[in-house]
Structure formats: structure tokens, C-alpha cells
Motif scaffolding. Structure first.
Motif, short mmCIF file in Angstrom:
data_model
loop_
_atom_site.label_atom_id
_atom_site.label_comp_id
_atom_site.label_asym_id
_atom_site.label_seq_id
_atom_site.Cartn_x
_atom_site.Cartn_y
_atom_site.Cartn_z
N GLY A 130 0.79 -1.23 0.00
CA GLY A 130 0.00 0.00 0.00
C GLY A 130 0.81 1.27 0.00
N TYR A 131 2.15 1.14 -0.14
CA TYR A 131 3.02 2.32 -0.13
C TYR A 131 3.76 2.50 -1.45
CZ TYR A 131 2.07 2.25 4.86
OH TYR A 131 1.45 2.26 6.09
N GLY A 132 3.23 1.92 -2.51
CA GLY A 132 3.78 2.17 -3.84
C GLY A 132 3.20 3.46 -4.38
N LEU A 133 3.67 4.56 -3.83
CA LEU A 133 3.04 5.86 -4.08
C LEU A 133 3.33 6.42 -5.46
CD1 LEU A 133 3.58 7.52 -0.58
CD2 LEU A 133 1.79 5.94 -1.34
N ASP A 134 4.37 5.93 -6.10
CA ASP A 134 4.64 6.27 -7.49
C ASP A 134 5.47 5.13 -8.09
OD1 ASP A 134 7.25 6.65 -6.59
OD2 ASP A 134 7.15 8.83 -6.68
N SER A 135 5.81 5.26 -9.36
CA SER A 135 6.50 4.15 -10.04
C SER A 135 7.86 3.86 -9.41
CB SER A 135 6.67 4.48 -11.53
OG SER A 135 5.41 4.62 -12.15
N TYR A 136 8.58 4.92 -9.04
CA TYR A 136 9.89 4.72 -8.41
C TYR A 136 9.74 3.98 -7.09
CZ TYR A 136 14.34 5.78 -6.13
OH TYR A 136 15.54 5.68 -5.47
N ASP A 137 8.79 4.41 -6.25
CA ASP A 137 8.59 3.76 -4.96
C ASP A 137 8.17 2.30 -5.14
OD1 ASP A 137 9.17 6.26 -3.99
OD2 ASP A 137 7.51 6.29 -2.56
N THR A 138 7.33 2.04 -6.14
CA THR A 138 6.91 0.67 -6.39
C THR A 138 8.13 -0.21 -6.69
OG1 THR A 138 4.66 1.16 -7.13
CG2 THR A 138 5.68 -0.82 -8.03
N CYS A 139 8.99 0.24 -7.58
CA CYS A 139 10.18 -0.55 -7.94
C CYS A 139 11.15 -0.67 -6.77
CB CYS A 139 10.88 0.09 -9.14
SG CYS A 139 9.95 0.00 -10.69
N ARG A 140 11.39 0.43 -6.10
CA ARG A 140 12.35 0.44 -4.99
C ARG A 140 11.88 -0.48 -3.87
NH1 ARG A 140 16.56 4.24 -3.44
NH2 ARG A 140 17.61 3.20 -1.71
N ARG A 141 10.62 -0.41 -3.52
CA ARG A 141 10.09 -1.23 -2.44
C ARG A 141 9.99 -2.70 -2.87
NH1 ARG A 141 7.66 0.66 1.99
NH2 ARG A 141 6.07 -0.97 1.87
N ALA A 142 9.66 -2.95 -4.13
CA ALA A 142 9.61 -4.33 -4.60
C ALA A 142 10.97 -5.00 -4.41
CB ALA A 142 9.19 -4.38 -6.07
N HIS A 143 12.02 -4.26 -4.70
CA HIS A 143 13.38 -4.79 -4.56
C HIS A 143 13.82 -4.85 -3.10
CE1 HIS A 143 17.81 -4.56 -4.43
NE2 HIS A 143 17.78 -5.29 -5.54
N ASP A 144 13.68 -3.73 -2.38
CA ASP A 144 14.25 -3.62 -1.04
C ASP A 144 13.41 -4.31 0.03
OD1 ASP A 144 16.09 -2.09 -2.37
OD2 ASP A 144 15.55 -0.19 -1.40
N VAL A 145 12.09 -4.21 -0.09
CA VAL A 145 11.21 -4.73 0.95
C VAL A 145 10.77 -6.16 0.67
CG1 VAL A 145 9.02 -4.40 2.18
CG2 VAL A 145 10.38 -2.41 1.49
N TYR A 146 10.40 -6.45 -0.59
CA TYR A 146 9.83 -7.75 -0.92
C TYR A 146 10.81 -8.70 -1.60
CZ TYR A 146 5.54 -5.44 0.38
OH TYR A 146 4.57 -4.76 1.10
N GLY A 147 12.03 -8.23 -1.84
CA GLY A 147 13.07 -9.10 -2.36
C GLY A 147 12.89 -9.53 -3.80
N VAL A 148 12.18 -8.75 -4.59
CA VAL A 148 11.94 -9.11 -5.99
C VAL A 148 13.23 -8.92 -6.79
CG1 VAL A 148 10.65 -8.59 -8.09
CG2 VAL A 148 9.52 -8.47 -5.86
N ARG A 149 13.60 -9.95 -7.54
CA ARG A 149 14.78 -9.88 -8.40
C ARG A 149 14.44 -10.14 -9.86
NH1 ARG A 149 15.78 -7.85 -4.43
NH2 ARG A 149 17.59 -8.06 -3.06
N ARG A 150 13.30 -10.73 -10.12
CA ARG A 150 12.84 -10.99 -11.48
C ARG A 150 11.33 -10.80 -11.51
NH1 ARG A 150 12.52 -10.66 -16.69
NH2 ARG A 150 11.56 -12.41 -17.74
N ALA A 151 10.84 -10.00 -12.47
CA ALA A 151 9.41 -9.69 -12.47
C ALA A 151 8.92 -9.30 -13.86
CB ALA A 151 9.10 -8.56 -11.49
N LEU A 152 7.64 -9.51 -14.07
CA LEU A 152 6.93 -8.95 -15.21
C LEU A 152 6.17 -7.73 -14.70
CD1 LEU A 152 5.46 -12.18 -16.88
CD2 LEU A 152 7.54 -10.92 -17.52
#
Length: 229
Positions: A130-152
């Protein structure tokens, strides 16, 4: 009878071509400067926006909800329908819905999650940020918080160069999947496409400054659990 040409009229007619020749290079330089971030984003995402490929997770970028705050507008509905197809076809195992839980139109991520479940995506395969407030935050949090390394990445075509470039620059091996927009008006698509010029400048600033997301959170294992379940 034709009107006689005044003596100074040929000079005036010849002045405009000279002015155009003089200022055309300046105009071109200004246009290239204005579009430089957009060009960079498109080059950085080249070859990474297509309808093929698969990844453990599909990231769906949030967007405005319809009046009432419970149903997606056409932009968001197109993204969610594409995510449903990715899960059904086996191209993605889990979905990370990222948006503003306190947005002006309502709780984007709750509405997104409910829509996915209603269309057949298992609830335990959905993770909500719920804190993906813009595209940058979505990408940054996906990587830093949720550990995403490969995604569509799922969004409309006009947005994908920016989304893909940001996520890839932040350490996610990302490919973009273009979502449809059934019911979208041409003028709305044109407006959002033009808006990307300004958004590209912000994306470059965010990345160059390496700013932290608006909300910094500790590592979250929900997506890992969703992929293992």
C-alpha cells in the motif's frame, strides 16, 4: 486589377525564411533537451517490453479507482485483467499489487486485490504493498522490501518504458507486459502519453539522487511465502 506590391514587401517575405534557418537549430536543441529523459528511458527499456517471457512475480502498478473507491477505472482494470491472464497461463506465480492505500480515489491496493480474487487468482498468491506511491517507490520497495529480483511489470504501453527502466536500474530483471485499456477515451490516452515527458524528468531525478521511497519498511517475507505456497 492587382494591388501594387509595396517596395518593402519582398524584404518582409524574405525575412521569415532567414529567421527560420537561424532559430531552427536552437529549437531542435531545446526539443532534444526536453525529450532527453524520455529518450533515455526508451533506450534503457529497449527489448524488455513484449508479450513473451515469464517470471516468479507480476507487479501491477496502481491507478485511480472509479467513484465510490471500490472498482477499478479502465486503466487499472486493464492491468488487472492482464495479471489474471499471466497467472492463468503460468507465466507468473504470484502478483504484487502496488499502489496507494490512502489514495485520493480510495484504497487502490485493496480494490486491486479483491478484483484479482474475484477473477480467479488465489488470495494466497497476492501480496499487497500500500506504499507504492509512485513508479519509483513501487520498484524500490519491490526490490528492497519484498526481495523481488525478477518480475513482469504490468501497465499500459505509454508507462512501461519508465517503469521498466526504473525497476531494472534498481536491480530487478524486469520485462514489461502491455495492458489493454478497454473503454479508455483517445484523449485520455493522449494526455497520459504526453504526461510521460514530465514524468520522465522526475524518474531521472529520483534515480540519479537515489532517493529512498516515501515510506521505508523492513524486509517482508510475504512474497516469498506466496511463491512457496
Amino acid at each position: 486589377m492587382s494591388t501594387p506590391m509595396r517596395p518593402d514587401e519582398p524584404c518582409r517575405r524574405g525575412r521569415w525564411p532567414r529567421l527560420v534557418r537561424r532559430f531552427a537549430p536552437l529549437g531542435l536543441a531545446l526539443a532534444l533537451l526536453l525529450l532527453a529523459p524520455t529518450i533515455w528511458l526508451r533506450l534503457a527499456s529497449l527489448g524488455h517490453i513484449h508479450d513473451q517471457g515469464r517470471a516468479p512475480v507480476a507487479i501491477v502498478f496502481g491507478a485511480q479507482l472509479a467513484p465510490g473507491g471500490t472498482q477499478p477505472m479502465p486503466f487499472l482494470r486493464g492491468r488487472l485483467d492482464t495479471a489474471v491472464d499471466l497467472v492463468r497461463s503460468g507465466r507468473a506465480k504470484a502478483v504484487l499489487v502496488s499502489g496507494d492505500a490512502h489514495g485520493g480515489s480510495g484504497d487502490e491496493v485493496t480494490a486491486m486485490s479483491r478484483y484479482l480474487v474475484a477473477h480467479g487468482v488465489p488470495a494466497h498468491r497476492i501480496v499487497v504493498d500500500g506504499y507504492g506511491l509512485d513508479s519509483y517507490d513501487t520498484c524500490r520497495r519491490a526490490h528492497d522490501v519484498y526481495g523481488v529480483r525478477r518480475a513482469l511489470l504490468v501497465s499500459q504501453g505509454f508507462h512501461l518504458p519508465r517503469a521498466v527502466s526504473l525497476c531494472r536500474s534498481l536491480g530487478i530483471d524486469a520485462d514489461g507486459v502491455a495492458a489493454g485499456c478497454r473503454g479508455c477515451q483517445t484523449v485520455t490516452i493522449a494526455y497520459n502519453t504526453a504526461r510521460e515527458i514530465a514524468a520522465a524528468w522526475k524518474a531521472v531525478y529520483d534515480r540519479v539522487s537515489d532517493r529512498p521511497p516515501a515510506v521505508v519498511s523492513p524486509a517482508n517475507q510475504q512474497l516469498t511465502a506466496a511463491l512457496q505456497g
